[in-house]
Design a protein around this motif. Structure first.
Motif, short mmCIF file in Angstrom:
data_model
loop_
_atom_site.label_atom_id
_atom_site.label_comp_id
_atom_site.label_asym_id
_atom_site.label_seq_id
_atom_site.Cartn_x
_atom_site.Cartn_y
_atom_site.Cartn_z
N GLY A 1 12.30 10.20 -3.60
CA GLY A 1 12.44 11.60 -3.96
C GLY A 1 11.15 12.31 -4.31
N VAL A 2 10.00 11.64 -4.07
CA VAL A 2 8.70 12.25 -4.35
C VAL A 2 8.12 12.80 -3.05
CG1 VAL A 2 6.34 11.79 -5.12
CG2 VAL A 2 8.27 10.70 -6.28
N PRO A 3 7.78 14.08 -2.97
CA PRO A 3 7.24 14.65 -1.73
C PRO A 3 5.77 14.27 -1.54
CG PRO A 3 7.35 16.33 -3.42
CD PRO A 3 7.98 15.11 -4.01
N ALA A 4 5.54 13.00 -1.29
CA ALA A 4 4.17 12.48 -1.16
C ALA A 4 3.61 12.80 0.22
CB ALA A 4 4.15 10.98 -1.41
N ARG A 5 2.29 12.79 0.30
CA ARG A 5 1.62 12.97 1.59
C ARG A 5 0.51 11.94 1.73
NH1 ARG A 5 -1.83 18.45 1.82
NH2 ARG A 5 0.01 19.40 0.89
N ARG A 6 0.19 11.61 2.96
CA ARG A 6 -0.90 10.67 3.21
C ARG A 6 -2.22 11.44 3.16
NH1 ARG A 6 -4.17 8.32 7.12
NH2 ARG A 6 -4.50 6.07 6.80
N ALA A 7 -3.15 10.96 2.33
CA ALA A 7 -4.44 11.61 2.19
C ALA A 7 -5.45 10.61 1.65
CB ALA A 7 -4.36 12.81 1.26
N ASP A 8 -6.70 10.78 2.05
CA ASP A 8 -7.80 9.94 1.60
C ASP A 8 -8.73 10.81 0.75
OD1 ASP A 8 -9.93 8.29 1.16
OD2 ASP A 8 -10.44 8.00 3.27
N ILE A 9 -8.69 10.63 -0.55
CA ILE A 9 -9.47 11.49 -1.44
C ILE A 9 -10.97 11.27 -1.27
CG2 ILE A 9 -9.57 9.95 -3.46
CD1 ILE A 9 -8.91 12.50 -5.14
N THR A 10 -11.38 10.10 -0.82
CA THR A 10 -12.81 9.85 -0.66
C THR A 10 -13.38 10.56 0.55
OG1 THR A 10 -12.46 7.83 0.64
CG2 THR A 10 -12.61 7.59 -1.75
N GLY A 11 -12.54 10.78 1.56
CA GLY A 11 -13.03 11.42 2.77
C GLY A 11 -12.47 12.80 3.01
N HIS A 12 -11.71 13.33 2.03
CA HIS A 12 -11.11 14.67 2.09
C HIS A 12 -9.96 14.75 3.09
CE1 HIS A 12 -14.86 16.92 0.37
NE2 HIS A 12 -14.70 15.73 -0.17
N SER A 13 -9.71 13.68 3.85
CA SER A 13 -8.65 13.72 4.84
C SER A 13 -7.31 14.00 4.17
CB SER A 13 -8.57 12.37 5.58
OG SER A 13 -7.46 12.33 6.43
N GLY A 14 -6.59 15.00 4.69
CA GLY A 14 -5.29 15.34 4.15
C GLY A 14 -5.32 16.26 2.96
N LEU A 15 -6.52 16.66 2.52
CA LEU A 15 -6.64 17.52 1.35
C LEU A 15 -7.34 18.84 1.67
CD1 LEU A 15 -7.52 14.89 -1.37
CD2 LEU A 15 -5.52 16.35 -1.37
N ALA A 16 -7.29 19.25 2.90
CA ALA A 16 -8.01 20.46 3.31
C ALA A 16 -7.48 21.71 2.61
CB ALA A 16 -7.90 20.62 4.83
N ASP A 17 -6.24 21.65 2.14
CA ASP A 17 -5.66 22.82 1.47
C ASP A 17 -6.24 23.03 0.07
OD1 ASP A 17 -4.08 23.05 3.67
OD2 ASP A 17 -2.33 22.11 2.76
N TYR A 18 -6.93 22.00 -0.45
CA TYR A 18 -7.34 22.04 -1.85
C TYR A 18 -8.86 22.07 -1.94
CZ TYR A 18 -2.54 20.50 -2.16
OH TYR A 18 -1.19 20.40 -2.01
N ASP A 19 -9.46 23.23 -1.72
CA ASP A 19 -10.90 23.33 -1.72
C ASP A 19 -11.43 24.45 -2.61
OD1 ASP A 19 -11.81 21.20 -0.08
OD2 ASP A 19 -11.11 22.28 1.69
N ASP A 20 -10.59 25.04 -3.45
CA ASP A 20 -11.10 26.13 -4.28
C ASP A 20 -11.58 25.62 -5.64
OD1 ASP A 20 -8.76 25.55 -5.59
OD2 ASP A 20 -7.88 27.54 -5.36
N GLY A 21 -11.43 24.31 -5.91
CA GLY A 21 -11.94 23.73 -7.14
C GLY A 21 -11.20 24.14 -8.39
N SER A 22 -10.03 24.76 -8.23
CA SER A 22 -9.33 25.23 -9.43
C SER A 22 -7.83 25.04 -9.31
CB SER A 22 -9.63 26.71 -9.67
OG SER A 22 -9.19 27.48 -8.56
N LEU A 23 -7.44 24.00 -8.60
CA LEU A 23 -6.02 23.84 -8.34
C LEU A 23 -5.30 23.01 -9.38
CD1 LEU A 23 -3.80 24.57 -6.33
CD2 LEU A 23 -4.12 22.33 -5.33
N PHE A 24 -5.88 21.90 -9.81
CA PHE A 24 -5.16 20.97 -10.66
C PHE A 24 -5.63 21.04 -12.11
CE2 PHE A 24 -4.96 19.08 -6.39
CZ PHE A 24 -3.58 19.07 -6.23
N ASP A 25 -4.66 21.02 -13.02
CA ASP A 25 -4.95 20.93 -14.44
C ASP A 25 -5.27 19.49 -14.84
OD1 ASP A 25 -4.20 23.71 -14.91
OD2 ASP A 25 -2.13 23.02 -14.63
N VAL A 26 -4.60 18.56 -14.17
CA VAL A 26 -4.72 17.14 -14.50
C VAL A 26 -4.77 16.33 -13.20
CG1 VAL A 26 -3.65 15.17 -15.68
CG2 VAL A 26 -3.35 17.48 -16.61
N ILE A 27 -5.64 15.33 -13.17
CA ILE A 27 -5.62 14.34 -12.09
C ILE A 27 -5.41 12.98 -12.72
CG2 ILE A 27 -6.93 13.19 -10.26
CD1 ILE A 27 -8.22 15.81 -9.59
N VAL A 28 -4.38 12.28 -12.25
CA VAL A 28 -4.04 10.95 -12.74
C VAL A 28 -4.39 9.93 -11.67
CG1 VAL A 28 -2.18 9.46 -13.56
CG2 VAL A 28 -2.16 11.88 -14.15
#
Length: 240
Positions: free
Chosen positions: A61-88
């Protein structure tokens, strides 16, 4: 009742700001933590490099997506540097290479004064006693038919410390993770924690809460007595 997993949830309750927070679960695995955070009212983005893990998280039930945080793959939508309050990052950072690229990306994805939470495995803090307890306990539970723990038939004389080093040599040491975080963030708390029982408890196949709790209690008692070292840590840090 306190179990192997919800002691992590207790820590989250202590350090997480009140909901709703915008949270990135980086390295979500099968989605258990992300599901708990969602249940608590947070807005969660869950990512993992493993497609198998992503599919398991989605099935939970978790809407997960495949992404590689080290290479930015799959995270192109998140580039404004102000999206997340917390990273776990729960038991994921030690797998991320290069470490510096992962943490640079984390910094770029956090809002100003955002919170980084790292719950990690410190394999390099283990000594011979810790390795022996880990393998002996896991093998005993496996022989009893209540844990899916890898055994090594035919190698009874093998040094547990040697086996430990061979199994974990490709994992980033705790000292390197902590230092790399401290270079990029203001570390606000750092505490050493048990980990061995957490891993073994995750291999228990009969869903016995009593067994899991007893493993956790024994490891905590042995650490308190100075017989075993802690092999995990929990860290919180703020974006500078």
């Amino acid at each position: 009742m306190e179990t192997m997993d919800n002691h992590q949830y207790t820590w989250l309750s202590e350090v997480l700001p009140p909901s709703p927070q915008r949270i990135l679960d980086a390295g979500c695995g099968r989605g258990e933590l992300a599901a708990e955070l969602m249940r608590r009212g947070h807005t969660v983005t869950a990512i993992d490099i493993s497609q198998e893990a992503v599919e398991a998280a989605r099935a939970a039930g978790v809407p997960a997506r495949r992404a590689d945080i080290t290479g930015h793959s799959g995270l192109a939508d998140y580039d404004d540097g102000s999206l997340f309050d917390v990273i776990v990052m729960s038991l994921s950072l030690h797998h991320m290479h290069p470490l510096e690229a992962a943490l640079d990306r984390v910094s770029g994805l956090l809002d100003e004064d955002g919170l980084l939470m790292v719950d990690e495995f410190a394999w390099d803090w283990a000594d011979g006693a810790a390795a022996a307890w880990f393998y002996d306990t896991g093998s005993l539970l496996s022989a009893a038919g209540i844990a899916d723990f890898p055994r090594e038939p035919g190698r009874p004389g093998r040094d547990p410390a040697e086996r430990w080093r061979e199994a974990h040599g490709d994992h980033t040491p705790a000292a390197d993770m902590i230092a790399a975080v401290a270079e990029r963030f203001e570390v606000t708390s750092l505490r050493r924690e048990p980990y061995l029982s957490r891993y073994i408890g995750g291999k228990v196949t009969n869903s016995s809460t009593d067994v899991v709790n007893e493993l956790w209690r024994i490891e905590r008692d042995r650490i308190a007595a100075g017989i075993l070292p802690p092999t995990g840590f929990r860290l919180t840090a703020r974006k500078m």
